[in-house]
Design a protein around this motif. Structure first.
Motif, PDB file in Angstrom:
ATOM      1  N   GLU A 143     -49.240  -1.255  -2.847  1.00 13.76           N
ATOM      2  CA  GLU A 143     -49.020  -2.300  -2.148  1.00 13.76           C
ATOM      3  C   GLU A 143     -48.303  -2.093  -0.889  1.00 13.76           C
ATOM      4  O   GLU A 143     -48.812  -2.476   0.318  1.00 13.76           O
ATOM      5  CB  GLU A 143     -48.621  -3.614  -2.930  1.00 13.76           C
ATOM      6  CG  GLU A 143     -48.381  -5.008  -2.009  1.00 13.76           C
ATOM      7  CD  GLU A 143     -47.774  -6.056  -2.762  1.00 13.76           C
ATOM      8  OE1 GLU A 143     -47.474  -7.294  -2.212  1.00 13.76           O
ATOM      9  OE2 GLU A 143     -47.544  -5.923  -4.171  1.00 13.76           O
ATOM     10  N   LYS A 144     -47.230  -1.604  -0.711  1.00 15.39           N
ATOM     11  CA  LYS A 144     -46.583  -1.101   0.382  1.00 15.39           C
ATOM     12  C   LYS A 144     -46.872  -0.274   1.304  1.00 15.39           C
ATOM     13  O   LYS A 144     -47.107  -0.408   2.318  1.00 15.39           O
ATOM     14  CB  LYS A 144     -44.920  -0.667  -0.207  1.00 15.39           C
ATOM     15  CG  LYS A 144     -44.064  -1.606  -0.782  1.00 15.39           C
ATOM     16  CD  LYS A 144     -42.936  -0.927  -1.347  1.00 15.39           C
ATOM     17  CE  LYS A 144     -41.865  -2.172  -1.943  1.00 15.39           C
ATOM     18  NZ  LYS A 144     -40.421  -1.678  -2.186  1.00 15.39           N
ATOM     19  N   ILE A 145     -47.799   0.711   0.595  1.00 13.29           N
ATOM     20  CA  ILE A 145     -48.492   1.654   1.310  1.00 13.29           C
ATOM     21  C   ILE A 145     -49.568   1.129   2.128  1.00 13.29           C
ATOM     22  O   ILE A 145     -49.800   1.285   3.464  1.00 13.29           O
ATOM     23  CB  ILE A 145     -49.257   2.821   0.379  1.00 13.29           C
ATOM     24  CG1 ILE A 145     -48.045   3.699  -0.106  1.00 13.29           C
ATOM     25  CG2 ILE A 145     -50.081   3.667   1.165  1.00 13.29           C
ATOM     26  CD1 ILE A 145     -48.517   4.659  -1.145  1.00 13.29           C
ATOM     27  N   VAL A 146     -50.225   0.097   1.431  1.00 11.99           N
ATOM     28  CA  VAL A 146     -51.250  -0.514   2.249  1.00 11.99           C
ATOM     29  C   VAL A 146     -50.862  -1.335   3.327  1.00 11.99           C
ATOM     30  O   VAL A 146     -51.315  -1.378   4.522  1.00 11.99           O
ATOM     31  CB  VAL A 146     -52.192  -1.396   1.276  1.00 11.99           C
ATOM     32  CG1 VAL A 146     -53.242  -2.301   2.114  1.00 11.99           C
ATOM     33  CG2 VAL A 146     -52.923  -0.611   0.280  1.00 11.99           C
ATOM     34  N   GLU A 147     -49.938  -2.270   3.258  1.00 16.07           N
ATOM     35  CA  GLU A 147     -48.960  -2.857   4.298  1.00 16.07           C
ATOM     36  C   GLU A 147     -48.690  -2.060   5.112  1.00 16.07           C
ATOM     37  O   GLU A 147     -48.679  -2.448   6.475  1.00 16.07           O
ATOM     38  CB  GLU A 147     -47.783  -3.718   3.615  1.00 16.07           C
ATOM     39  CG  GLU A 147     -47.230  -4.586   4.586  1.00 16.07           C
ATOM     40  CD  GLU A 147     -45.959  -5.373   3.700  1.00 16.07           C
ATOM     41  OE1 GLU A 147     -45.316  -5.882   4.579  1.00 16.07           O
ATOM     42  OE2 GLU A 147     -45.834  -5.368   2.543  1.00 16.07           O
ATOM     43  N   SER A 148     -48.017  -0.930   4.943  1.00 13.64           N
ATOM     44  CA  SER A 148     -47.638  -0.289   6.096  1.00 13.64           C
ATOM     45  C   SER A 148     -48.791   0.270   6.761  1.00 13.64           C
ATOM     46  O   SER A 148     -48.539   0.679   8.123  1.00 13.64           O
ATOM     47  CB  SER A 148     -46.862   1.003   5.565  1.00 13.64           C
ATOM     48  OG  SER A 148     -46.446   2.013   6.564  1.00 13.64           O
ATOM     49  N   GLY A 149     -49.741   0.873   6.026  1.00 14.85           N
ATOM     50  CA  GLY A 149     -50.952   1.331   6.783  1.00 14.85           C
ATOM     51  C   GLY A 149     -51.523   0.413   7.795  1.00 14.85           C
ATOM     52  O   GLY A 149     -52.270   0.541   8.884  1.00 14.85           O
ATOM     53  N   LEU A 150     -51.743  -0.890   7.372  1.00 13.81           N
ATOM     54  CA  LEU A 150     -52.410  -1.989   8.176  1.00 13.81           C
ATOM     55  C   LEU A 150     -51.351  -2.188   9.389  1.00 13.81           C
ATOM     56  O   LEU A 150     -51.874  -2.480  10.419  1.00 13.81           O
ATOM     57  CB  LEU A 150     -52.371  -3.301   7.294  1.00 13.81           C
ATOM     58  CG  LEU A 150     -53.303  -3.233   6.191  1.00 13.81           C
ATOM     59  CD1 LEU A 150     -53.411  -4.675   5.616  1.00 13.81           C
ATOM     60  CD2 LEU A 150     -54.886  -3.295   7.066  1.00 13.81           C
ATOM     61  N   LYS A 151     -50.142  -2.244   9.317  1.00 11.17           N
ATOM     62  CA  LYS A 151     -49.381  -2.409  10.355  1.00 11.17           C
ATOM     63  C   LYS A 151     -49.708  -1.218  11.377  1.00 11.17           C
ATOM     64  O   LYS A 151     -49.573  -1.585  12.698  1.00 11.17           O
ATOM     65  CB  LYS A 151     -47.816  -2.278  10.188  1.00 11.17           C
ATOM     66  CG  LYS A 151     -47.228  -3.357   9.330  1.00 11.17           C
ATOM     67  CD  LYS A 151     -45.783  -3.427   9.010  1.00 11.17           C
ATOM     68  CE  LYS A 151     -45.264  -4.748   8.299  1.00 11.17           C
ATOM     69  NZ  LYS A 151     -43.812  -4.611   7.891  1.00 11.17           N
ATOM     70  N   SER A 152     -49.700   0.033  10.841  1.00 11.41           N
ATOM     71  CA  SER A 152     -50.266   1.148  11.985  1.00 11.41           C
ATOM     72  C   SER A 152     -51.236   0.744  12.298  1.00 11.41           C
ATOM     73  O   SER A 152     -51.659   1.179  13.702  1.00 11.41           O
ATOM     74  CB  SER A 152     -50.014   2.412  11.177  1.00 11.41           C
ATOM     75  OG  SER A 152     -48.897   2.864  10.657  1.00 11.41           O
ATOM     76  N   TYR A 153     -52.365   0.129  11.627  1.00 13.65           N
ATOM     77  CA  TYR A 153     -53.747   0.078  12.232  1.00 13.65           C
ATOM     78  C   TYR A 153     -53.747  -0.928  13.496  1.00 13.65           C
ATOM     79  O   TYR A 153     -54.488  -0.919  14.397  1.00 13.65           O
ATOM     80  CB  TYR A 153     -54.540  -0.463  11.254  1.00 13.65           C
ATOM     81  CG  TYR A 153     -56.054  -0.865  11.477  1.00 13.65           C
ATOM     82  CD1 TYR A 153     -56.881  -0.004  11.977  1.00 13.65           C
ATOM     83  CD2 TYR A 153     -56.426  -2.173  11.504  1.00 13.65           C
ATOM     84  CE1 TYR A 153     -58.112  -0.276  12.285  1.00 13.65           C
ATOM     85  CE2 TYR A 153     -57.712  -2.588  11.686  1.00 13.65           C
ATOM     86  CZ  TYR A 153     -58.550  -1.552  12.192  1.00 13.65           C
ATOM     87  OH  TYR A 153     -59.881  -2.102  12.487  1.00 13.65           O
TER      88      TYR A 153
END
Length: 307
Positions: free
Chosen positions: A230-240
């Protein structure tokens, strides 16, 4: 089984930057579906996000017209770049933008609107086709308006005043100094031309696009504990979002701050709060496929097949 052509592999490679053999394997694994192959490569960490810009194929001009708190951008297509340099065609594109600024940027309504000198915009286009001898179309148009503030503008690859290959308008709501505000608007419009954001902010993105991005991030990190994933996806979306949302992008004029930060810091100089309300970026011919031609073959054909 789908036939994987060299052209298909080349297209996927250009869109993803992945290796030739990886692209071929991706296409074979996805029955030749390019979009699925893009996701397949990304899940394996072999490609970045698919490039958003389509193949620029159509010729013509993008025209921008702005009057204080209202602005329009229109795209008028021609068959060749040669015609885009024609003064009559340039006058047509500029006049259509002016009509849109005065009346409406809805294409259907615009085509039926009175054209300076007589007739309608549609008739003016038809007359230009007959005179210049090349097919032309009013492809699209858009407008922005604010109650208080300005609409900033920028034209890239300027061909003539108000005309070019990329046209941008951006709406800034503010009670501040309109001259200073217009200067900031131009800077932001230049940024939009260069960075090509897909939306003003995360809320403006297509939910299907965000869902697809989440899916790719989740699949790339499959097997990790749920709370970690969940944290990885959240971080990845912020980068996106930093890549595709205007307010989150690094400001091209000062990459040490985001566009949102640059706007906030300008409020003191401009003398009022500033709110970005929207933008439109038209790049000539984006999303339009043009049939590739063999120029040598055309010349040979014109000469009766003789080399």
């Amino acid at each position: 089984m789908a036939t994987i052509t060299a052209a298909l592999v080349k297209d996927l490679r250009e869109k993803t930057g992945a290796g030739m053999m990886d692209c071929k394997a991706a296409l074979e694994a996805n029955a030749g579906d390019v979009e699925q192959a893009i996701d397949w490569l990304r899940k394996k960490g072999l490609a970045k996000a698919a490039k958003k810009s389509g193949r620029v194929a159509a010729e013509g001009l993008v025209a921008v017209a702005v009057r204080e708190n209202r602005g329009v951008v229109v795209e008028v297509n021609s068959e060749t770049d040669f015609v885009a340099r024609n003064e009559e065609f340039q006058a047509l594109a500029r006049a259509i933008a002016d009509v849109a600024l005065e009346k409406s940027a809805d294409v259907e309504a615009l085509l039926g609107t009175h054209y300076p000198g007589g007739g309608t915009v549609q008739e003016a286009v038809a007359n230009a086709i007959a005179t210049i001898g090349e097919n032309m179309t009013l492809r699209r148009a858009a407008e922005l308006q604010v109650h208080k503030g300005v609409v900033g503008q920028y034209i890239h690859n300027l061909v003539a005043p108000g005309l070019g290959k990329i046209g941008v308008i951006v709406a800034l709501e503010s009670t501040g100094d309109p001259i200073e505000l217009a200067g900031l608007g131009r800077q932001i419009a230049m940024h939009i031309a260069a960075a090509n954001p897909q939306a003003l902010d995360a809320a403006g993105l297509d939910p299907a696009v965000v869902a697809r991005e989440k899916g790719v991030l989740a699949d790339k990190n499959a097997g990790k504990p749920a709370h970690v994933l969940e944290k990885i996806v959240e971080s990845g979306l912020k980068s996106y979002y930093k890549e595709v949302c205007l307010v989150d992008q690094a400001f091209v004029h000062d990459p040490s701050k985001t566009v949102a930060q640059a706007v906030k810091e300008s409020e003191g100089r401009i003398g009022g709060a500033i709110s970005l309300k929207g933008f439109v970026r038209y790049a000539l011919g984006e999303g339009v496929e043009k049939q590739e031609s063999d120029f040598a073959a055309e010349v040979a054909a014109a000469a009766g097949g003789q080399a």
